[in-house]
Design an enzyme around this catalytic site. Structure first.
Site, PDB file in Angstrom:
ATOM      1  N   GLY A 110       0.731  -0.728  -0.155  1.00 55.79           N
ATOM      2  CA  GLY A 110       0.019   0.161  -0.520  1.00 55.79           C
ATOM      3  C   GLY A 110       0.944   1.577   0.094  1.00 55.79           C
ATOM      4  N   SER A 111       0.806   2.406  -1.629  1.00 59.75           N
ATOM      5  CA  SER A 111       1.572   3.265  -1.521  1.00 59.75           C
ATOM      6  C   SER A 111       0.816   4.452  -1.239  1.00 59.75           C
ATOM      7  CB  SER A 111       2.379   3.212  -2.521  1.00 59.75           C
ATOM      8  OG  SER A 111       3.086   1.922  -2.071  1.00 59.75           O
ATOM      9  N   ARG A 163     -10.831   5.243   5.257  1.00 58.00           N
ATOM     10  CA  ARG A 163     -11.931   6.044   5.759  1.00 58.00           C
ATOM     11  C   ARG A 163     -12.733   7.782   5.366  1.00 58.00           C
ATOM     12  NH1 ARG A 163     -12.362   6.401  12.189  1.00 58.00           N
ATOM     13  NH2 ARG A 163     -14.865   6.587  12.801  1.00 58.00           N
ATOM     14  N   ARG A 213     -15.846   2.739  10.917  1.00 58.80           N
ATOM     15  CA  ARG A 213     -14.460   1.496  10.186  1.00 58.80           C
ATOM     16  C   ARG A 213     -15.591   0.352   9.523  1.00 58.80           C
ATOM     17  NH1 ARG A 213     -11.855   4.438  14.442  1.00 58.80           N
ATOM     18  NH2 ARG A 213      -9.719   4.685  13.671  1.00 58.80           N
ATOM     19  N   ILE A 233      -2.280  -2.041   8.828  1.00 57.13           N
ATOM     20  CA  ILE A 233      -2.957  -0.668   9.783  1.00 57.13           C
ATOM     21  C   ILE A 233      -3.908  -0.999   9.216  1.00 57.13           C
ATOM     22  CG2 ILE A 233      -2.225   1.219   9.237  1.00 57.13           C
ATOM     23  CD1 ILE A 233       0.817   1.046   9.855  1.00 57.13           C
ATOM     24  N   THR A 234      -4.380  -1.377   8.349  1.00 57.65           N
ATOM     25  CA  THR A 234      -6.032  -1.391   7.816  1.00 57.65           C
ATOM     26  C   THR A 234      -6.809  -1.432   8.154  1.00 57.65           C
ATOM     27  OG1 THR A 234      -4.664  -2.497   5.130  1.00 57.65           O
ATOM     28  CG2 THR A 234      -6.576  -2.361   5.544  1.00 57.65           C
ATOM     29  N   HIS A 252      -9.479  -1.348  18.401  1.00 56.82           N
ATOM     30  CA  HIS A 252      -9.471   0.032  17.730  1.00 56.82           C
ATOM     31  C   HIS A 252     -10.487   0.780  17.549  1.00 56.82           C
ATOM     32  CE1 HIS A 252      -6.502   3.361  15.852  1.00 56.82           C
ATOM     33  NE2 HIS A 252      -7.252   3.097  14.785  1.00 56.82           N
TER      34      HIS A 252
END
Length: 322
Positions: free
Chosen positions: A10-11, A83, A89, A119-120, A176
């Site tokens: 993922g960039s 998001r 989420r 982290i997604t 989270h």
């Protein structure tokens, strides 16, 4: 000695920030992966060209094929839809679940020995799905959540007391999201617990409650301000702290979304708890005592995560067989 290889899957905004921080901290060489052609290649080249100015040596490359992950020591996953305002989420679940299945398959094939940081969002469900899809040992797959949530809590507390953030420690457990559990009795200023600071007259319980609430909604606050995306500087810095503890065997105690199999009374779920991260991955889960309202809040948070995981199982039942 050859530098470690770190793969960023993922960039986008977080991926680019991660890549730059890895160089600044000289943690290793970087391969940036993304399905968008040209994006990882362009960002990798741009960051590499900053190295003479910043004074670090590292090799950067960009790729659109999972083959580029080959033999990566660390994989940090940010791939997926970010998001946006008005989006919970939970809304992200079905879209990003498919992404985790694809990413997990890529890691399984090309980087089966890597330490993986997800982290997604929605984080707790996505890291669960990623571990299932990749088939990696649970101790080698973690989610970045608690470090970020605790950092936000620490910042708000330092601002409230007008002290250095370095002297503030904070604990945030659970999922989270809106049900996270900031623990005031385990949060301190120079070793003094928050309840004692209230007794000392430094602040009021009402003010602490406001800070706790702001911490719970920290991500949404930034999303609403940016209007075009979500936070990326603090999330990237938080993931780097986890990666550095693994690569350098620092054995830091960090709150992360870790796989629980009986600890805290939870089975086969990823929930935010304090863990020790060293060269073997998650080397220990720190099972602190929870009682009263803290236990109730934690159980409520676990139930929210369970709801997301159950939704994942319905959407992709084949994950359970992996």
């Amino acid at each position: 000695m050859a530098r470690d290889k770190i793969a960023l899957i993922g960039s986008g905004q977080i991926g680019g920030t991660l890549a730059h921080l890895i160089g600044l901290k000289e943690l290793g060489d970087v391969v940036m992966f993304d399905i968008a052609e040209g994006v990882p290649q362009g960002k990798a080249l741009d960051i590499a060209q900053s190295s003479p100015v910043d004074g670090f040596d590292a090799h950067y490359s960009g790729a659109n094929s999972y083959e580029a992950l080959d033999n990566a020591k660390v994989c940090i996953v940010t791939a997926g839809v970010p998001r946006k305002p008005g989006m919970s989420r939970d809304d992200l679940l079905s879209i990003n679940l498919k992404v985790m299945e694809q990413v997990g398959a890529g890691i399984k094939k090309y980087a089966p020995d890597a330490f993986v940081i997800c982290i997604t969002n929605p984080l707790d469900a996505m890291v669960w799905a990623l571990q299932k899809a990749s088939g990696l040992p649970a101790k080698k797959v973690v989610g970045m959540a608690g470090v970020l949530d605790s950092a936000r809590f620490r910042y708000f507390l330092a601002d409230e007391f007008n002290v250095s953030v370095e002297d503030v420690t904070a604990f945030v457990l659970g999922g989270h999201g809106d049900t996270m559990v900031p623990l005031t009795k385990y949060s301190t200023v120079a070793g003094i617990p928050l309840p004692d600071l209230v007794k000392m007259g430094w602040t009021s319980q009402a003010r602490i409650d406001e800070i706790v609430d702001r911490t719970r909604n920290g991500g949404a606050e930034i999303v609403n301000l940016l209007k075009t995306g979500s936070a990326y500087y603090a999330p990237a810095a938080s993931a780097i702290a986890m990666a550095e503890s693994y690569l350098r065997d620092k054995k830091r105690v960090l709150p992360c979304a870790a796989h629980l199999n009986g600890e805290f009374g939870v089975k086969d779920m990823y929930v935010g708890v304090p863990v020790v991260i060293g060269s073997k991955g998650v080397e220990r889960i720190v099972e602190i005592e929870l009682a009263g309202k803290d236990r109730e809040a934690f159980d409520k948070s676990v139930a929210a995560v369970q709801g997301l995981v159950d939704a994942c199982k319905k959407i992709a039942p084949d994950l359970l067989g992996r």
